[in-house]
Design a protein around this motif. Structure first.
Motif, PDB file in Angstrom:
ATOM      1  N   GLU A  50       0.814  -1.221   0.000  1.00  0.00           N
ATOM      2  CA  GLU A  50       0.000   0.000   0.000  1.00  0.00           C
ATOM      3  C   GLU A  50       0.847   1.270   0.000  1.00  0.00           C
ATOM      4  N   SER A  51       1.958   1.247   0.749  1.00  0.00           N
ATOM      5  CA  SER A  51       2.750   2.474   0.876  1.00  0.00           C
ATOM      6  C   SER A  51       3.352   2.894  -0.465  1.00  0.00           C
ATOM      7  N   ARG A  52       3.620   1.929  -1.336  1.00  0.00           N
ATOM      8  CA  ARG A  52       4.204   2.270  -2.642  1.00  0.00           C
ATOM      9  C   ARG A  52       3.210   2.104  -3.795  1.00  0.00           C
ATOM     10  N   ASN A  53       1.996   1.645  -3.472  1.00  0.00           N
ATOM     11  CA  ASN A  53       0.941   1.454  -4.474  1.00  0.00           C
ATOM     12  C   ASN A  53       1.393   0.543  -5.620  1.00  0.00           C
ATOM     13  N   ILE A  54       1.959  -0.614  -5.222  1.00  0.00           N
ATOM     14  CA  ILE A  54       2.442  -1.578  -6.216  1.00  0.00           C
ATOM     15  C   ILE A  54       2.087  -2.992  -5.768  1.00  0.00           C
ATOM     16  N   ASP A  55       1.982  -3.913  -6.738  1.00  0.00           N
ATOM     17  CA  ASP A  55       1.917  -5.345  -6.424  1.00  0.00           C
ATOM     18  C   ASP A  55       3.331  -5.899  -6.518  1.00  0.00           C
ATOM     19  N   ILE A  56       3.653  -6.826  -5.600  1.00  0.00           N
ATOM     20  CA  ILE A  56       5.012  -7.382  -5.536  1.00  0.00           C
ATOM     21  C   ILE A  56       4.942  -8.897  -5.447  1.00  0.00           C
ATOM     22  N   CYS A  57       5.882  -9.579  -6.095  1.00  0.00           N
ATOM     23  CA  CYS A  57       5.978 -11.034  -5.987  1.00  0.00           C
ATOM     24  C   CYS A  57       7.463 -11.408  -6.037  1.00  0.00           C
ATOM     25  N   SER A  60       4.040   9.066  -9.970  1.00  0.00           N
ATOM     26  CA  SER A  60       5.139   8.569  -9.151  1.00  0.00           C
ATOM     27  C   SER A  60       6.270   8.177 -10.088  1.00  0.00           C
ATOM     28  N   PRO A  61       7.518   8.210  -9.578  1.00  0.00           N
ATOM     29  CA  PRO A  61       8.654   7.854 -10.438  1.00  0.00           C
ATOM     30  C   PRO A  61       8.506   6.455 -11.033  1.00  0.00           C
ATOM     31  N   ILE A  62       7.930   5.535 -10.265  1.00  0.00           N
ATOM     32  CA  ILE A  62       7.848   4.149 -10.756  1.00  0.00           C
ATOM     33  C   ILE A  62       6.824   4.017 -11.884  1.00  0.00           C
ATOM     34  N   VAL A  63       5.748   4.782 -11.819  1.00  0.00           N
ATOM     35  CA  VAL A  63       4.766   4.764 -12.908  1.00  0.00           C
ATOM     36  C   VAL A  63       5.403   5.375 -14.170  1.00  0.00           C
ATOM     37  N   ALA A  64       6.123   6.482 -13.968  1.00  0.00           N
ATOM     38  CA  ALA A  64       6.802   7.127 -15.104  1.00  0.00           C
ATOM     39  C   ALA A  64       7.839   6.189 -15.711  1.00  0.00           C
ATOM     40  N   ILE A  71      15.815   8.754  -2.358  1.00  0.00           N
ATOM     41  CA  ILE A  71      14.534   9.080  -2.986  1.00  0.00           C
ATOM     42  C   ILE A  71      13.368   8.383  -2.295  1.00  0.00           C
ATOM     43  N   GLN A  72      13.672   7.438  -1.438  1.00  0.00           N
ATOM     44  CA  GLN A  72      12.619   6.915  -0.541  1.00  0.00           C
ATOM     45  C   GLN A  72      13.284   6.590   0.788  1.00  0.00           C
ATOM     46  N   TRP A 100       9.581  16.995 -17.768  1.00  0.00           N
ATOM     47  CA  TRP A 100       9.933  17.101 -16.337  1.00  0.00           C
ATOM     48  C   TRP A 100       8.885  16.365 -15.496  1.00  0.00           C
ATOM     49  N   ASP A 101       8.955  15.033 -15.509  1.00  0.00           N
ATOM     50  CA  ASP A 101       8.061  14.235 -14.657  1.00  0.00           C
ATOM     51  C   ASP A 101       8.830  13.834 -13.403  1.00  0.00           C
ATOM     52  N   SER A 102       8.191  13.026 -12.574  1.00  0.00           N
ATOM     53  CA  SER A 102       8.810  12.686 -11.284  1.00  0.00           C
ATOM     54  C   SER A 102      10.104  11.895 -11.453  1.00  0.00           C
ATOM     55  N   LEU A 103      10.171  11.133 -12.530  1.00  0.00           N
ATOM     56  CA  LEU A 103      11.388  10.362 -12.802  1.00  0.00           C
ATOM     57  C   LEU A 103      12.523  11.290 -13.236  1.00  0.00           C
TER      58      LEU A 103
END
Lengths: 137, 76
Positions: free
Chosen positions: A35-42, A62-66, A101-102, B34-37
């Motif tokens: 939940e804290s990172r809004n991701i599924d993990i396996c 979020s950087p991970i979505v980008a 960054i985190q 210029w996005d978050s990444l």
């Protein structure tokens, strides 16, 4: 530092899991929502190698979505084990030019071990996980 | 060279856009890439080029170029 796992961005955990299983991997910890990172993990294992499949929920900037939009299904970080994560983060930031960054937080998919994400322009994203000596035995 | 001029060089390099012109009000809505990444990479290069360190809080709170200039100059 010992490698704990390679983080692998995927769109679909179930599809990626099937492909990795055909390559000899088995499921170490099945898919769960962080939940804290809004991701599924396996987590998958193949001998001593461990892969973390990460499927971000496509919401927000979020950087991970980008990153997922940019690189698609691909490895994107290596996680290293350390015994004292606060000390390691401090050293990497102040001596080796990394940027946090985190900040430190427990990772539900790794028994709530403390993890942190750092970035360096020369090598990209690095994760640290705190594994105490007694837990390694 | 002022902090803003040096930042402009860095932004032009990171975003591969030689025509990019910065002012204090420039923010991520003015630069499509210029996005978050990109922000992470940008701040990492800024740290390296200016020899400064940003805290996690500063990284997430810097909303425009003016705030970035102010933050850098406080540390120099």
């Amino acid at each position: 530092m010992k490698v704990h796992h390679v983080g692998y961005l995927v769109k679909s955990i179930s599809k990626a899991k099937q492909k990795f299983q055909k390559l000899g991997y088995y499921v170490e910890h099945d898919a769960m929502y962080d939940e804290s990172r809004n991701i599924d993990i396996c987590f998958l294992r193949n001998g001593n190698e461990r892969i973390e499949l990460v499927a971000p929920k496509n919401s927000g900037d979020s950087p991970i979505v980008a990153l997922a939009k940019k690189i698609g299904n691909a490895p994107y970080h290596i996680c290293y084990e350390c015994e004292d994560i606060a000390k390691s983060v401090d050293q990497m930031v102040n001596e080796d030019g990394y940027m946090v960054i985190q900040e430190l937080q427990p990772a539900p998919a790794i028994q709530n071990q403390l993890v942190a994400f750092l970035y360096n322009v020369d090598i990209g994203l690095v994760e640290l996980v705190e594994i105490k000596m007694e837990e390694k035995k | 060279m002022t902090t803003l001029e040096k930042l402009q060089e860095i932004f032009r390099d990171v975003f591969a856009d030689e025509a990019l012109v910065l002012n204090d009000a420039t923010d991520s809505s003015d630069i499509e890439a210029w996005d978050s990444l990109a922000h992470i990479r940008l701040m990492s290069v800024v740290e390296q080029e200016f020899g400064v360190k940003f805290s996690f809080k500063e990284l997430s709170e810097m909303k425009n170029v003016g705030a970035l200039v102010e933050c850098i100059e406080k540390k120099l």
